[in-house]
Design an enzyme around this catalytic site. Structure first.
Site, PDB file in Angstrom:
ATOM      1  N   ASP A 121      76.319  90.428   4.455  1.00 12.12           N
ATOM      2  CA  ASP A 121      76.572  89.890   5.795  1.00 12.12           C
ATOM      3  C   ASP A 121      77.811  90.591   6.359  1.00 12.12           C
ATOM      4  OD1 ASP A 121      78.653  88.782   4.394  1.00 12.12           O
ATOM      5  OD2 ASP A 121      77.922  86.737   4.497  1.00 12.12           O
ATOM      6  N   SER A 122      78.120  90.296   7.613  1.00  7.77           N
ATOM      7  CA  SER A 122      79.226  91.006   8.271  1.00  7.77           C
ATOM      8  C   SER A 122      80.577  90.418   7.907  1.00  7.77           C
ATOM      9  CB  SER A 122      79.050  90.902   9.784  1.00  7.77           C
ATOM     10  OG  SER A 122      79.220  89.541  10.174  1.00  7.77           O
ATOM     11  N   PHE A 125      80.334  85.074   9.789  1.00  7.26           N
ATOM     12  CA  PHE A 125      79.879  83.693   9.622  1.00  7.26           C
ATOM     13  C   PHE A 125      80.730  82.955   8.596  1.00  7.26           C
ATOM     14  CE2 PHE A 125      77.256  80.472   7.515  1.00  7.26           C
ATOM     15  CZ  PHE A 125      76.924  79.686   8.605  1.00  7.26           C
ATOM     16  N   ASP A 175      78.727  89.714  14.502  1.00 11.83           N
ATOM     17  CA  ASP A 175      78.319  89.024  15.730  1.00 11.83           C
ATOM     18  C   ASP A 175      79.279  87.885  16.026  1.00 11.83           C
ATOM     19  OD1 ASP A 175      77.521  87.577  13.535  1.00 11.83           O
ATOM     20  OD2 ASP A 175      75.562  87.039  14.316  1.00 11.83           O
ATOM     21  N   CYS A 334      55.048  75.538 -12.009  1.00 11.18           N
ATOM     22  CA  CYS A 334      56.090  76.571 -12.057  1.00 11.18           C
ATOM     23  C   CYS A 334      56.091  77.278 -13.411  1.00 11.18           C
ATOM     24  CB  CYS A 334      57.454  75.946 -11.780  1.00 11.18           C
ATOM     25  SG  CYS A 334      58.778  77.151 -11.702  1.00 11.18           S
ATOM     26  N   CYS A 339      60.927  75.612 -16.648  1.00  7.92           N
ATOM     27  CA  CYS A 339      59.733  74.755 -16.647  1.00  7.92           C
ATOM     28  C   CYS A 339      58.835  75.031 -17.859  1.00  7.92           C
ATOM     29  CB  CYS A 339      58.950  74.936 -15.347  1.00  7.92           C
ATOM     30  SG  CYS A 339      59.823  74.220 -13.943  1.00  7.92           S
ATOM     31  N   HIS A 364      65.498  77.637 -11.953  1.00  9.12           N
ATOM     32  CA  HIS A 364      64.252  77.059 -11.445  1.00  9.12           C
ATOM     33  C   HIS A 364      64.201  77.117  -9.917  1.00  9.12           C
ATOM     34  CE1 HIS A 364      60.994  74.367 -10.429  1.00  9.12           C
ATOM     35  NE2 HIS A 364      61.847  73.775  -9.618  1.00  9.12           N
TER      36      HIS A 364
HETATM   37 ZN    ZN Z   1      60.520  76.088 -12.759  1.00  6.44          ZN
END
Ligand code: ZN
Length: 420
Positions: A121-122, A125, A175, A334, A339, A364
């Site tokens: 990013d610049s 922000f 910006d 998943c 998972c 996850h």
């Molecule tokens: Zn997962």
């Protein structure tokens, strides 16, 4: 932070700079290739080729603040998550380690041992959201470091210098950021026009267009007319890609998707479109349905630290004692390491006493976002988008009393899927 700003107000210097920008635009230098492989409605499955490899889009970019994810090794990011592009924050990297070390080490890829792509990013922000004090003038943004209270001035030129030192494959123009909920119409318009002027200064200051891509950021809040003017101006600059900025800041959800829709309709078909700060599963899919290609957000890893995880039936909080006797994975579909190996019960009992649990949850959540966006991409290739989206949102809101929210149905309808 010293800088060499443009002499603002000097008319002849301004004219010659404008000519220089036009010349650079005519040269049309880009360090990427973007190929749309298949389209369904506005949604596109594409291949974005950057200096550090291919990125299949639409894509979610995990945020590695200083070049690496908190609690996840680059090896995890590549081997376990199959991440092709990560976001790094210019503001943090500028403060520490700083340009001198980055230059000496030959850029962030080498320094942080990440040989896939980065987007930076610049810095703007983060300044607005993190520094204790900030003030915007035509010259740039003055801010106080949140680390040692030192005062700095970030100009478009300085942002480019720092991002050139970092060496990211995609860098963002500085910006003038205002919240999308702003009610001061004059300030909103001023910020939009200033963002265009700052883009010109970024184009002039960018030293490595052959190996780093500069993206313009469309501003204009939730005002369609301002967004149209801004898109028009940014397109004239012909940057290798375009971002839609200034959203995900508490605006009404109807305004959010409508603004994305307005911009994706106007931006060129042959360039990537990046909606900044988007990280909720449904929002990512809706933006993709409306023709956007790239997203980033810290939400997935931030909420993981508090035990909140994504499932195909909405978010769940693992800290709740109802998980004690749940001997099932976080999400049964998943395929992530967490998972495949752990139950909700295990994660519940280890949450407060074992820091590796936080890594399991972060892994996850990041995997989940990358996974659903890959499913969506596959649905475009298989011409199966309507069925995929309808099933996804129906499942996602299954525990909600009112089911799929109206704004989601409205956004889907704009994207060619009627659920009403
Ligand atoms: Zn997962």
């Amino acid at each position: 932070m010293e800088n060499s700003p443009l002499k603002v107000g000097d008319a002849s210097a301004q004219e010659s700079k404008k000519e220089e920008v036009k010349e650079l635009v005519r040269m049309n230098i880009s360090a990427l290739q973007f190929k749309v492989l298949k389209q369904w409605g506005f949604a596109r499955a594409s291949l974005l080729t950057l200096p550090h490899g291919d990125v299949r889009t639409p894509v979610y970019m995990p945020v590695g603040t200083k070049g690496a994810m908190k609690g996840l090794l680059p090896k995890n990011m590549k081997d376990d998550i199959d991440c092709e592009i990560m976001l790094a924050n210019t503001y943090h990297l500028f403060l520490k380690p700083g340009e001198e070390i980055l230059d000496r080490e030959g850029g962030l890829h080498k320094f942080a041992a990440w040989d896939k792509n980065y987007l930076t990013d610049s810095g703007g922000f983060q300044i607005v959201s993190l520094s204790d004090l900030n003030e915007v003038t035509e010259e740039g943004v003055t801010f106080e470091s949140h680390i040692d209270k030192m005062k700095f001035l970030l100009t478009p030129e300085r942002s480019m210098e720092v991002q050139n030192s970092i060496g990211a494959d995609i860098m963002m123009a500085l910006d003038d950021v205002v919240p999308p909920t702003i009610t001061d119409a004059d300030r909103l318009e001023e910020a939009m026009h200033r963002s265009v002027r700052w883009l010109d200064r970024c184009i002039l200051a960018h030293k490595k267009p052959e190996v780093q891509n500069l993206f313009a950021i469309v501003q204009g809040g939730c005002d369609d007319d301002l967004r149209k003017i801004c898109c028009d101006e940014m397109i004239k600059r012909n940057t290798p890609g375009y971002a839609i900025g200034g959203l995900a800041g508490g605006e009404d959800k109807e305004d959010f998707w409508r603004t994305v829709h307005t911009c994706t309709q106007l931006l060129p078909d042959d360039k990537p479109r990046y909606v900044m700060g988007i990280g909720y599963p449904v929002d990512i899919l809706i933006c993709s349905l409306l023709g956007a290609d790239m997203y980033d957000c810290v939400y997935a890893t931030r909420v993981a630290r508090f035990g909140t995880v994504f499932t195909r039936n909405g978010e769940i909080k693992l800290r709740g004692s109802s998980n004690k006797n749940q001997f099932i994975p976080i999400d049964s579909k998943c395929q992530c390491y967490t998972c495949k190996n752990y139950t909700r019960s295990y994660l519940w009992q280890s949450f407060t006493r074992d820091s590796s649990c936080l890594q399991l949850l972060s892994l996850h959540n990041v995997y989940f976002l990358l996974d659903i966006i890959r499913e969506f991409r596959q649905a475009i290739l298989d011409e199966n988008v309507e069925e995929y989206m309808t099933n996804f949102v129906t499942d996602y809101y299954i525990t909600e009393k009112d089911g799929v929210p109206q704004w989601v149905k409205n956004a889907l309808k704009a994207g060619g899927i009627d659920m009403s």
